[in-house]
Design an enzyme around this catalytic site. Structure first.
Site, PDB file in Angstrom:
ATOM      1  N   LYS A 200      31.932  48.382  40.446  1.00  0.00           N
ATOM      2  CA  LYS A 200      30.494  48.647  40.659  1.00  0.00           C
ATOM      3  C   LYS A 200      30.235  48.906  42.133  1.00  0.00           C
ATOM      4  CE  LYS A 200      29.494  44.627  42.912  1.00  0.00           C
ATOM      5  NZ  LYS A 200      29.207  44.555  44.323  1.00  0.00           N
TER       6      LYS A 200
ATOM      7  N   ASP B 205      28.741  37.883  39.223  1.00  0.00           N
ATOM      8  CA  ASP B 205      28.787  39.333  38.951  1.00  0.00           C
ATOM      9  C   ASP B 205      29.367  39.659  37.573  1.00  0.00           C
ATOM     10  OD1 ASP B 205      27.684  40.050  41.351  1.00  0.00           O
ATOM     11  OD2 ASP B 205      29.576  40.617  42.309  1.00  0.00           O
TER      12      ASP B 205
HETATM   13  P1  ATP Z   1      32.575  41.103  44.622  1.00  0.00           P
HETATM   14  O1  ATP Z   1      32.043  42.498  44.768  1.00  0.00           O
HETATM   15  O2  ATP Z   1      32.228  40.452  43.296  1.00  0.00           O
HETATM   16  O3  ATP Z   1      32.317  40.233  45.822  1.00  0.00           O
HETATM   17  P2  ATP Z   1      35.160  41.617  45.618  1.00  0.00           P
HETATM   18  O4  ATP Z   1      35.532  43.061  45.474  1.00  0.00           O
HETATM   19  O5  ATP Z   1      34.621  41.218  46.947  1.00  0.00           O
HETATM   20  O6  ATP Z   1      34.147  41.247  44.480  1.00  0.00           O
HETATM   21  P3  ATP Z   1      37.491  40.694  44.224  1.00  0.00           P
HETATM   22  O7  ATP Z   1      38.159  42.012  44.102  1.00  0.00           O
HETATM   23  O8  ATP Z   1      36.942  40.122  42.984  1.00  0.00           O
HETATM   24  O9  ATP Z   1      36.371  40.690  45.371  1.00  0.00           O
HETATM   25  O10 ATP Z   1      38.566  39.707  44.896  1.00  0.00           O
HETATM   26  C1  ATP Z   1      38.190  38.492  45.522  1.00  0.00           C
HETATM   27  C2  ATP Z   1      39.377  37.531  45.531  1.00  0.00           C
HETATM   28  O11 ATP Z   1      39.574  37.065  44.198  1.00  0.00           O
HETATM   29  C3  ATP Z   1      40.684  38.170  45.945  1.00  0.00           C
HETATM   30  O12 ATP Z   1      40.998  37.759  47.239  1.00  0.00           O
HETATM   31  C4  ATP Z   1      41.739  37.686  44.942  1.00  0.00           C
HETATM   32  O13 ATP Z   1      42.707  36.878  45.526  1.00  0.00           O
HETATM   33  C5  ATP Z   1      40.963  36.862  43.910  1.00  0.00           C
HETATM   34  N1  ATP Z   1      41.198  37.307  42.527  1.00  0.00           N
HETATM   35  C6  ATP Z   1      41.345  36.531  41.455  1.00  0.00           C
HETATM   36  N2  ATP Z   1      41.504  37.253  40.330  1.00  0.00           N
HETATM   37  C7  ATP Z   1      41.445  38.545  40.693  1.00  0.00           C
HETATM   38  C8  ATP Z   1      41.545  39.758  39.956  1.00  0.00           C
HETATM   39  N3  ATP Z   1      41.742  39.805  38.620  1.00  0.00           N
HETATM   40  N4  ATP Z   1      41.406  40.909  40.649  1.00  0.00           N
HETATM   41  C9  ATP Z   1      41.185  40.876  41.989  1.00  0.00           C
HETATM   42  N5  ATP Z   1      41.108  39.756  42.727  1.00  0.00           N
HETATM   43  C10 ATP Z   1      41.240  38.582  42.079  1.00  0.00           C
END
Ligand code: ATP
Length: 293
Positions: A10, A137
């Site tokens: 997203k 989210d």
């Molecule tokens: P948001 O936009 O919800 O803040 P994000 O893009 O900032 O998401 P994610 O990609 O969800 O962050 O990753 C955050 C942390 O979650 C990563 O550092 C990772 O170690 C951990 N994590 C746990 N499960 C997953 C997964 N299936 N995919 C990606 N990261 C994961």
């Protein structure tokens, strides 16, 4: 028996932090739009008992810390039955810690897949409430499309989607970043913040007046970035504006910057220009009408 799902990322067309609850959680107002950059999540029944996660990205934990594992665990706890032998294989394409909800999308895909396999009658509201127990989210990632998200992000109102046929998106993820928790600390430390006009933006989104919406968009987190990161993002935005972007903005708490173009050729030319910059992952994609496909 297996099910294969596309877990869409997203972007935040608008992200405002509107307050803080007594329990410490921040209240937000967000326009969230699914995009077709996606991970592929495969759920397969396995002979070995318990939930096993396999992930092709070495930086993502492939154990109980993975949010897809947490989602599956929460699903069976909510159903009041022990987890059967289950393998969750995740092919990552969405960069992690990028503001693109990559982990939340995988969690939502796990929940949707488990509903299809084990509880097809489970109402969407019940699945959304399990989703919220996994992360703020995750309910949006389940529903997808274009939504106004309020509360801590879980109160969703569906809106008309950004038309995929009219706009092409470029996503650029630099190596730098700020953890989401730290981003909120930085916001809380600021006394003067320029809030985007979420009410006016919502009216434009409802009217599908995209040209009027784009100038009203904004992301509060952009005002609380460390200097070096702000400079890196400004360089990306400059390239996007110079190549004809209608909007160039950070998503979530960063560090991905997205550009919206009304010409596919301009978007591709911008993506090529960005690929010449160091330390940047670049994707071309479109808005998606669903979170999980
Ligand atoms: P948001 O936009 O919800 O803040 P994000 O893009 O900032 O998401 P994610 O990609 O969800 O962050 O990753 C955050 C942390 O979650 C990563 O550092 C990772 O170690 C951990 N994590 C746990 N499960 C997953 C997964 N299936 N995919 C990606 N990261 C994961």
């Amino acid at each position: 028996m297996q099910v294969i799902l596309q877990a869409n990322a997203k972007i935040n067309l608008l992200l405002d932090v509107t307050g803080r609850r007594a329990d410490g959680y921040h209240e937000v107002a967000m326009l969230m739009q699914s995009v077709d950059l996606h991970d592929t999540v495969t759920l397969r029944l396995a002979d070995a008992p318990g939930i096993a996660v396999f992930c092709d990205a070495p930086s993502v934990p492939a154990d109980e810390r993975n949010v897809a594992w947490k989602a599956a665990n929460a699903f069976f706890a909510a159903l009041g039955r022990p987890a059967p032998g289950l393998a969750i294989a995740i092919e990552k394409r969405i960069p992690s810690a990028a503001g693109l909800a990559g982990g939340s999308a995988d969690a939502a895909a796990a929940l949707e897949g488990l509903r299809r396999l084990f509880a097809p009658q489970l109402p969407s509201r019940a699945l959304e409430s399990i989703a919220l127990s996994v992360g703020a989210d995750v309910p949006f990632c389940l529903r997808g499309g274009h939504c106004l998200a309020t509360g801590v992000g879980e109160v969703l109102r569906s809106l008309p989607c950004l038309p995929a046929a009219s706009y092409t998106l470029v996503l650029a993820k630099p190596a730098c970043g700020v953890a989401t928790g730290e981003a909120y600390v930085r916001i809380d430390a600021l006394t003067e913040l320029g809030h985007p006009n979420a009410a006016a933006a919502l009216r434009c989104a409802e009217a599908e007046d995209w040209d009027a919406l784009f100038p009203l968009c904004g992301n509060l987190f952009e005002q609380a970035l460390p200097l070096e990161m702000a400079q890196r993002l400004a360089k990306i935005r400059k390239t996007m504006w110079a190549r004809g972007a209608k909007l160039a903005q950070m998503s979530g708490s960063g560090s991905t910057v997205f550009g919206i173009f009304d010409s596919e050729a301009q978007a591709r030319s911008c993506a090529n220009a960005l690929r010449a910059q160091v330390d940047l992952q670049v994707f071309v994609c479109h808005a998606a009408a669903a979170g999980i496909v």
